[in-house]
Design an enzyme around this catalytic site. Structure first.
Site, short mmCIF file in Angstrom:
data_model
loop_
_atom_site.label_atom_id
_atom_site.label_comp_id
_atom_site.label_asym_id
_atom_site.label_seq_id
_atom_site.Cartn_x
_atom_site.Cartn_y
_atom_site.Cartn_z
N ASP A 128 -4.25 4.46 12.19
CA ASP A 128 -3.55 3.81 11.08
C ASP A 128 -4.14 2.44 10.77
O ASP A 128 -4.45 2.13 9.62
CB ASP A 128 -2.06 3.66 11.40
CG ASP A 128 -1.40 5.01 11.65
OD1 ASP A 128 -2.03 6.04 11.33
OD2 ASP A 128 -0.27 5.03 12.17
N SER A 153 3.45 1.78 7.00
CA SER A 153 3.92 0.47 6.56
C SER A 153 3.75 -0.55 7.70
O SER A 153 3.41 -1.71 7.45
CB SER A 153 5.37 0.52 6.09
OG SER A 153 6.20 1.09 7.07
N SER A 154 3.93 -0.12 8.96
CA SER A 154 3.78 -1.10 10.05
C SER A 154 2.34 -1.54 10.23
O SER A 154 2.07 -2.73 10.38
CB SER A 154 4.32 -0.57 11.39
OG SER A 154 4.78 0.72 11.32
N GLY A 191 5.92 7.48 7.28
CA GLY A 191 4.67 7.95 7.87
C GLY A 191 3.45 7.56 7.04
O GLY A 191 2.40 8.17 7.14
N LEU A 192 3.58 6.53 6.19
CA LEU A 192 2.43 6.08 5.40
C LEU A 192 1.92 4.73 5.92
O LEU A 192 1.24 4.00 5.22
CB LEU A 192 2.80 5.99 3.91
CG LEU A 192 3.28 7.31 3.28
CD1 LEU A 192 3.69 7.09 1.83
CD2 LEU A 192 2.20 8.40 3.35
N ASP A 209 -6.22 11.26 17.28
CA ASP A 209 -6.80 9.92 17.52
C ASP A 209 -6.66 9.46 18.97
O ASP A 209 -7.61 8.96 19.57
CB ASP A 209 -6.29 8.86 16.51
CG ASP A 209 -4.81 8.54 16.58
OD1 ASP A 209 -4.05 9.28 17.26
OD2 ASP A 209 -4.40 7.53 15.95
N GLU A 215 0.97 -3.50 18.34
CA GLU A 215 1.94 -2.39 18.21
C GLU A 215 2.22 -1.77 19.58
O GLU A 215 3.36 -1.48 19.92
CB GLU A 215 1.40 -1.35 17.23
CG GLU A 215 2.29 -0.14 17.09
CD GLU A 215 2.79 0.12 15.69
OE1 GLU A 215 2.32 -0.54 14.74
OE2 GLU A 215 3.67 0.99 15.55
#
Ligand code: GLA
Length: 387
Positions: free
Chosen positions: A173, A128-129, A125-126, A38, A161
Site C-alpha cells: 500500500d 486511506s491509512s 480497502g483503498l 506482499d 503502521e
C-alpha cells in the site's frame, strides 16, 4: 473542498493567515491483482488513484504539533518532544506514528500545524491509512530537509503502521501510494522491491471500483491470522528444502510437495499465495500483449482463489463480484485489498458502465440490503508536493 477553501479553513482553525502554508498530496490505491502476496515476498500489481489525501502544513513557532482534519471532528495537540504515545484509535495516530519514526532517526522537530483533507472512503480497502502516512512522511522529510528518498519513506511509513498502529501490513500500500504514476500500474517484487511502471493500456475499458459499504470488522485479527498460517506453511514445506517465503516455490513444485503441510486449511492458504503469485506474472504478460480478456480471466481466478482457498471475501464482496460478472462487457471482477469487506475492482467495457452501476446496485441491494457505491477509477500520480 478545493485548495482555496482548504487554505481558508486552515487559517480559521489555527487563527493565522494563508502565507507560508505548504501543500502536499498523496493518493489512495487499488490493487489490480496479487493479493496477500506482499508479505510473502511475492508480486503485486497495484496503481495509485486520482483521489487521496491533501495535507496543508505551516510552522507555528510553538513547540507543538497540532492535528486537524476536514473529515472528522477529533483534533490533537502534542508536544514535539517525544515520546509519542498511541492512546486510542483516532485518525491522528497515523501521522503521529510517522513523526515517531522520524524521531527515532534523530530528527529534531520545530512546531507544525497540520490540516488533512481526504476523499478516500475510510475502511474501504483503498489505503486511506497509507495515504495519510505517506503524505505526512513526505511533508516532514521536505520541511526538515531530511533527504530520504521515496522508497525510504515507504519503508518508514510501513514501519509506523506495523509498530505504532499495530497493524502487521505488508509493503504494497505505501509503495503504490508513494511511487504511483499517472496511467501506469506498478509491477512490484515485494521480496527485493524491484519494480516496473507498466502502462495501463485498457483502451475502450474502465476500472470500476465498487464499495460494499461493509466496514471491515475483524479484519486486522483475521489478517494477522492469515500471516501466521503462511508462516506455518513455510515451516512445513521447509522440511523438504529450507525456504524463507512461500513464493520461492513454483506452483508445479507445490503440487508435488503440498502434502508436507499437515493442516488442510493451511494447505489451501499456501495454494492461494503460490497460484496468485503466478497469476500476477501471467497478468502482466497479458496486459503487455493487449490481451484484456485474459487479464480479466486472471482477475476472476484471483477472486475465486481468495474466496475458496484464502477465505477472505465474505458474502458482500462475493455478491458484488457475482452481480458484476452477470453484466455483458465485464471482463473481470475481483475483491481488492485485504478483503473482509471493502471494495471490488472490475474491468468493464466503456459502453457498459451505466448498465453496470445500475444493475449491480440493484442486485446487491436485493441480496444484502446494503447500498453499494461506485467510482470510475482514474490512475493518478504518487505522493508529491503541490505548492
Ligand atoms: C492490505 C495490506 C497490504 C496487503 C493487502 C492484501 O491492504 O495493507 O499490505 O497485504 O492487504 O494484498
Amino acid at each position: 473542498m478545493d485548495l482555496q477553501n482548504l487554505k481558508k479553513e486552515f487559517a480559521k482553525i489555527y487563527s493565522t493567515d494563508e502565507s507560508g502554508i505548504k501543500v502536499y498530496f498523496s493518493p489512495g490505491r487499488v490493487n489490480l491483482i496479487g493479493e496477500h502476496t506482499d508479505y510473502n515476498a511475492g508480486y503485486v500489481f497495484p496503481c495509485a488513484l486520482n483521489f487521496g489525501t491533501t495535507l496543508l502544513v505551516k510552522e507555528n513557532r510553538k513547540d507543538i504539533f497540532r492535528f486537524a482534519t476536514t473529515n472528522f471532528e477529533h483534533t490533537a495537540e502534542i508536544s514535539i518532544k517525544p515520546p509519542f504515545v498511541k492512546a486510542g484509535k483516532e485518525w491522528y495516530y497515523y501521522p503521529m506514528g510517522v513523526a515517531d519514526q522520524f524521531n527515532k532517526m534523530g530528527i529534531s522537530f520545530r512546531g507544525l500545524d497540520f490540516l488533512f483533507s481526504g476523499d478516500i472512503p475510510n475502511g474501504a480497502g483503498l489505503s486511506s491509512s497509507a495515504s495519510i502516512e505517506m503524505v505526512t512522511a513526505y511533508a516532514l522529510n521536505d520541511i526538515f530537509s531530511v533527504g530520504e528518498d521515496m522508497i525510504s519513506l515507504v519503508k518508514l511509513s510501513q514501519k509506523a503502521e506495523n509498530q505504532f498502529i499495530g497493524v502487521n501490513c505488508g509493503i504494497m500500500d505505501q509503495f503504490a501510494v508513494g511511487l504511483g504514476a499517472k496511467s501506469k500500474a506498478i509491477f512490484l517484487n515485494c521480496g527485493n522491491l524491484d519494480y516496473e511502471l507498466v502502462p495501463l493500456v485498457i483502451t475502450g475499458h474502465k476500472l470500476i471500483i465498487s464499495n460494499t459499504n461493509k466496514r471491515r470488522g475483524l479484519a486486522d485479527s483475521k489478517y494477522n491470522e492469515r500471516r501466521s498460517e503462511c508462516e506455518l506453511a513455510v515451516e512445513n514445506l521447509s522440511q523438504v528444502k529450507k525456504i524463507n517465503n512461500l513464493t520461492e516455490v513454483s506452483y508445479a513444485r507445490f503440487l508435488e510437495i503440498n502434502d508436507m503441510i499437515t493442516s488442510p486449511v493451511v494447505r489451501r492458504r499456501a495454494k492461494h499465495v503460490i497460484s496468485e503469485n503466478q497469476r500476477v506474472l501471467d497478468a502482466i504478460v497479458a496486459l503487455k500483449a493487449g490481451d484484456l480478456v485474459l487479464f480479466g480471466q486472471l482477475m476472476n481466478a484471483s477472486h475465486d482463489s481468495l474466496r475458496n482457498d484464502y477465505e477472505v471475501t465474505g458474502i458482500e464482496l462475493d455478491t458484488l463480484v457475482e452481480e458484476a460478472r452477470k453484466i455483458p462487457g465485464v471482463l473481470g471482477s475481483r475483491m481488492t485489498g485485504a478483503g473482509f469487506g471493502g471494495c471490488t475492482v472490475s474491468l468493464v467495457n466503456e459502453n457498459s458502465i451505466d448498465e453496470f452501476i445500475e444493475q449491480v446496485a440493484i442486485g446487491y441491494l436485493e441480496r444484502t440490503g446494503l447500498h453499494a457505491e461506485f467510482y470510475v477509477a482514474e490512475v493518478g500520480d504518487g505522493t508529491k508536493r503541490v505548492e
